[in-house]
Structure formats: C-alpha cells, structure tokens
Scaffold this motif. Structure first.
Motif, mmCIF file in Angstrom:
data_model
loop_
_atom_site.group_PDB
_atom_site.id
_atom_site.type_symbol
_atom_site.label_atom_id
_atom_site.label_comp_id
_atom_site.label_asym_id
_atom_site.label_seq_id
_atom_site.Cartn_x
_atom_site.Cartn_y
_atom_site.Cartn_z
ATOM 1 N N VAL A 10 60.077 9.633 32.486
ATOM 2 C CA VAL A 10 59.544 10.541 33.504
ATOM 3 C C VAL A 10 60.058 11.949 33.235
ATOM 4 C CG1 VAL A 10 59.442 11.082 35.953
ATOM 5 C CG2 VAL A 10 59.364 8.700 35.200
ATOM 6 N N HIS A 11 59.146 12.869 33.035
ATOM 7 C CA HIS A 11 59.472 14.274 32.832
ATOM 8 C C HIS A 11 58.715 15.108 33.848
ATOM 9 C CE1 HIS A 11 61.405 13.491 28.937
ATOM 10 N NE2 HIS A 11 60.394 12.691 28.680
ATOM 11 N N LEU A 12 59.232 16.291 34.111
ATOM 12 C CA LEU A 12 58.557 17.245 34.974
ATOM 13 C C LEU A 12 57.890 18.277 34.069
ATOM 14 C CD1 LEU A 12 58.407 17.311 38.045
ATOM 15 C CD2 LEU A 12 60.247 19.009 38.031
ATOM 16 N N ARG A 13 56.577 18.155 33.912
ATOM 17 C CA ARG A 13 55.831 19.034 33.005
ATOM 18 C C ARG A 13 54.549 19.531 33.663
ATOM 19 N NH1 ARG A 13 57.043 15.026 27.829
ATOM 20 N NH2 ARG A 13 59.109 15.865 27.375
ATOM 21 N N GLU A 283 55.257 0.420 40.486
ATOM 22 C CA GLU A 283 55.714 1.184 39.318
ATOM 23 C C GLU A 283 55.261 2.638 39.410
ATOM 24 O OE1 GLU A 283 54.006 -1.089 36.215
ATOM 25 O OE2 GLU A 283 55.401 -2.763 36.442
ATOM 26 N N GLU A 284 54.010 2.838 39.823
ATOM 27 C CA GLU A 284 53.498 4.197 39.997
ATOM 28 C C GLU A 284 54.286 4.934 41.077
ATOM 29 O OE1 GLU A 284 49.408 3.643 40.897
ATOM 30 O OE2 GLU A 284 48.817 3.214 38.826
ATOM 31 N N ALA A 285 54.588 4.241 42.171
ATOM 32 C CA ALA A 285 55.339 4.853 43.267
ATOM 33 C C ALA A 285 56.742 5.256 42.825
ATOM 34 C CB ALA A 285 55.414 3.884 44.451
ATOM 35 N N GLU A 286 57.380 4.402 42.036
ATOM 36 C CA GLU A 286 58.732 4.715 41.553
ATOM 37 C C GLU A 286 58.718 5.914 40.605
ATOM 38 O OE1 GLU A 286 60.694 0.227 41.836
ATOM 39 O OE2 GLU A 286 59.714 0.885 39.989
ATOM 40 N N ARG A 287 57.700 6.006 39.761
ATOM 41 C CA ARG A 287 57.583 7.161 38.865
ATOM 42 C C ARG A 287 57.398 8.444 39.672
ATOM 43 N NH1 ARG A 287 56.735 6.901 33.579
ATOM 44 N NH2 ARG A 287 55.501 8.821 33.642
ATOM 45 N N LEU A 288 56.547 8.374 40.692
ATOM 46 C CA LEU A 288 56.313 9.561 41.513
ATOM 47 C C LEU A 288 57.590 10.001 42.210
ATOM 48 C CD1 LEU A 288 53.243 10.434 43.604
ATOM 49 C CD2 LEU A 288 55.483 10.529 44.702
ATOM 50 N N MET A 289 58.364 9.049 42.732
ATOM 51 C CA MET A 289 59.598 9.409 43.425
ATOM 52 C C MET A 289 60.643 9.952 42.448
ATOM 53 S SD MET A 289 58.808 9.159 46.469
ATOM 54 C CE MET A 289 60.414 9.706 47.020
ATOM 55 N N GLN A 290 60.600 9.514 41.191
ATOM 56 C CA GLN A 290 61.488 10.121 40.197
ATOM 57 C C GLN A 290 61.142 11.586 39.996
ATOM 58 O OE1 GLN A 290 62.513 7.870 36.535
ATOM 59 N NE2 GLN A 290 61.362 6.180 37.435
ATOM 60 N N LYS A 291 59.842 11.912 40.005
ATOM 61 C CA LYS A 291 59.430 13.307 39.883
ATOM 62 C C LYS A 291 59.885 14.116 41.093
ATOM 63 C CE LYS A 291 55.562 12.931 36.697
ATOM 64 N NZ LYS A 291 54.182 13.366 36.392
ATOM 65 N N VAL A 292 59.803 13.512 42.267
ATOM 66 C CA VAL A 292 60.283 14.187 43.478
ATOM 67 C C VAL A 292 61.757 14.518 43.334
ATOM 68 C CG1 VAL A 292 60.739 13.884 45.951
ATOM 69 C CG2 VAL A 292 58.533 13.186 44.997
ATOM 70 N N ARG A 293 62.530 13.584 42.810
ATOM 71 C CA ARG A 293 63.968 13.818 42.620
ATOM 72 C C ARG A 293 64.219 14.910 41.576
ATOM 73 N NH1 ARG A 293 64.072 8.215 43.809
ATOM 74 N NH2 ARG A 293 63.725 7.608 41.637
ATOM 75 N N LEU A 294 63.439 14.899 40.500
ATOM 76 C CA LEU A 294 63.605 15.919 39.469
ATOM 77 C C LEU A 294 63.316 17.314 40.010
ATOM 78 C CD1 LEU A 294 61.997 14.170 36.359
ATOM 79 C CD2 LEU A 294 64.415 14.698 36.705
ATOM 80 N N ILE A 295 62.297 17.422 40.857
ATOM 81 C CA ILE A 295 61.969 18.715 41.465
ATOM 82 C C ILE A 295 63.124 19.185 42.343
ATOM 83 C CG2 ILE A 295 60.447 19.875 43.117
ATOM 84 C CD1 ILE A 295 58.197 18.022 42.076
ATOM 85 N N ALA A 296 63.680 18.276 43.143
ATOM 86 C CA ALA A 296 64.789 18.630 44.023
ATOM 87 C C ALA A 296 66.023 19.032 43.220
ATOM 88 C CB ALA A 296 65.113 17.450 44.943
ATOM 89 N N GLU A 297 66.289 18.306 42.128
ATOM 90 C CA GLU A 297 67.453 18.638 41.299
ATOM 91 C C GLU A 297 67.311 20.004 40.654
ATOM 92 O OE1 GLU A 297 67.695 15.427 38.561
ATOM 93 O OE2 GLU A 297 68.327 13.952 40.060
ATOM 94 N N ARG A 298 66.092 20.336 40.203
ATOM 95 C CA ARG A 298 65.929 21.639 39.571
ATOM 96 C C ARG A 298 66.045 22.780 40.569
ATOM 97 N NH1 ARG A 298 60.696 22.750 37.254
ATOM 98 N NH2 ARG A 298 60.476 24.434 38.744
#
Length: 302
Positions: A10-13, A283-298
């Motif tokens: 999962v990347h934020l791109r 699986e799709e939901a978990e990927r989306l929530m990983q992106k949410v976390r990446l956005i918050a971390e950045r």
C-alpha cells in the motif's frame, strides 16, 4: 505465479508532481506542497545543454532536508542517450525511492536498469517506475509488467504518458480521451495482474481546473492509483479523487468491524445491513484504511 492485486504493497500515490530539475525555485517549493510523490525530471523538461546543471541541482537538493513522508523519484534520460549513464550515476549516488525510466518499450528496458542497480549494490528499496508512452509499450505491456515478478521486486509502478503516445499514433486530444481509453485500460489490467501501481497521465492545461477535475474522476473510475501532475494547482483535486472518500471510509470501518465479530469467525461472507459482504471486500477495506493511516502520518510529519 503472478500476484493478484491484494498482495500489492500500500502506497500513497494520489498526486505525483513532476518538477523540472533545472528549476531551482520549483525545487525549493516542493517541501511546502501536499503532493504524495515528486518526480524530479532530468528528461523532457531539461534542455540538452542544461542536463549537467540539472543533475547538480538534484545533488544540492538531496543533500539538504529530505521530503517528509513522500516518495522522491528521479526521471532519467534513456540509457542509450548521451545523458543516461551520468543520470544513473546521480541516481546511485542520491538513492531516491525510485528511478523513472522514459519511453519503456519492452522488458529489456526494465531488465537493463535492474541489472545495473544490482551490479552497483543499490538497495532493494530503490525501485523502478516505467513511463508507458509508446505504441510498443502498449503492445508489450503484459510482458513489461511481468518483469516485476520474474526478475525481482524492482519494478513497482507504471506512469502513463499520453503526450508522446498521441504524437506517435495521431490520436487527437479530444475531451474524454475516448480513443485512448482501451489502451489506458490495458495498462491498468497489466499492472493489476502483476501487483504494480499505475499512475494516470498528466493533464496539460493546468488552468482549466474543471476539465482536470473531470479527468481525475475518470482516472479514478478506471482504476488508477493517482495522477501525474505538472502544476501545484492540480494537487488538491488529485488528492480528493484518488483519496479515500468519507463514505468509503465509513463503509470500510463497518466491514472490518463485521468480520472482527467472533460470530464471523471462519465465515467467508457476512450480512452487513442486508448486503452480503465477502472477504475480498474485507481486503479492500483494510487497504483503504492503510491509506487513511498513511495520510494521517504524513500530515503529522509535515
């Protein structure tokens, strides 16, 4: 065996901004921008007589404060050009997150750079991105994508370049990209078959933000992970269209909660408010929530 899409990292791109390496003022401003990744361009946007200066600019930039929570990608000139060897020396010295190869036509273009990185003991974290911008690239796209699995993990992402593709095919730049959509979908399909991310092409008129907004929506509907940008004014729309929508986040949380219920243990399907939800949706939901976390971390790192 080719990896299916749910094995992708999962990347934020959402927003991938291209910045000419010759433009020192633009380089200085990238720290202030809310894009997910920056392509430092040594290729098309830099005149031949300015290539050495552009490389020096990048060396100076990378020696200073690194990008916080964002990917740095260096787009080089083709290895076969007069500038490719020195560009690769710069990449090896600076070690960005990725090197972006222009006008990739076949798997050999990927393998040559992958071998060069290996021979110079570049870390596996230094990935390869490939510009898909020629007719041969479209015809060979599945074989190119497969190099990401058969020859190690270096190939990580496709970036579509429609300006060159239009020029070489004669397809007109019509609204809606009607005659380009079949080729765009081939690139998305190949990327997903082999676990790669895929970035939509630039929109040239950065002043027409309404047309750009429409194109972002189309790219998201087609399955792209984000969009390549040429101006900071385009960042917000890309982040909005390719980022997690509020309704999607609520649904993802509900799906994760439903499968976390002990009553769902061992079940492949659960009932969520009258709708049958499968584990592939989890699986799709978990990927989306990983992106949410990446956005918050950045955001926290800026």
């Amino acid at each position: 065996m080719p990896a299916s899409s749910h094995f992708r990292s999962v990347h934020l791109r959402r927003s991938v901004l291209s910045v000419p390496a010759i433009n020192r003022r633009a380089l200085e401003k990238v720290h202030e921008l809310d894009c997910d990744a920056v392509i430092f361009d040594l290729e098309d946007s830099v005149a031949p007589e300015k290539k050495a200066e552009a490389r020096d600019n990048l060396k100076r930039f990378f020696s200073q404060t690194p990008l916080a929570g964002r990917e740095a990608i260096i787009r080089i000139n083709a290895l076969s050009s007069d500038f490719g060897a020195e560009d690769m020396e710069t990449v090896l010295a600076l070690r960005p997150q990725a090197v972006l190869l222009p006008k990739v036509d076949s798997p050999d273009d990927i393998l040559a750079v992958s071998d060069l990185l290996d021979e110079n003991d570049a870390p596996e974290s230094l990935r390869i991105w490939a510009m898909v911008e020629t007719p041969r690239a479209i015809l060979n796209i599945a074989a190119i994508a497969e190099t990401g699995r058969t020859e190690g993990p270096r190939l990580d992402c496709f970036v579509v370049g429609l300006n060159d593709l239009r020029k070489e095919t004669g397809v007109l730049p019509l609204p809606g990209r009607t005659y380009l959509v079949p080729w765009l979908m081939q690139v998305v399909l190949a990327a997903r078959a082999y676990g790669l991310d895929v970035i939509d092409s630039v929109c040239n008129d950065f002043r027409d933000l309404d047309a750009y907004d429409t194109e972002c929506g189309q790219g998201r509907a087609m399955g792209f992970d984000g969009k390549m940008l040429i101006h900071p004014a385009q960042i917000d729309a890309a982040n909005r269209h390719f980022g997690p929508a509020e309704a999607a986040v609520r649904e993802a949380k509900a799906i994760i909660t439903a499968f976390a219920d002990p009553a769902a243990a061992g079940l492949g399907v659960v009932n969520l408010d009258g709708r049958m939800v499968e584990r592939l949706h989890l699986e799709e939901a978990e990927r989306l929530m990983q992106k949410v976390r990446l956005i918050a971390e950045r955001k926290a790192a800026r």
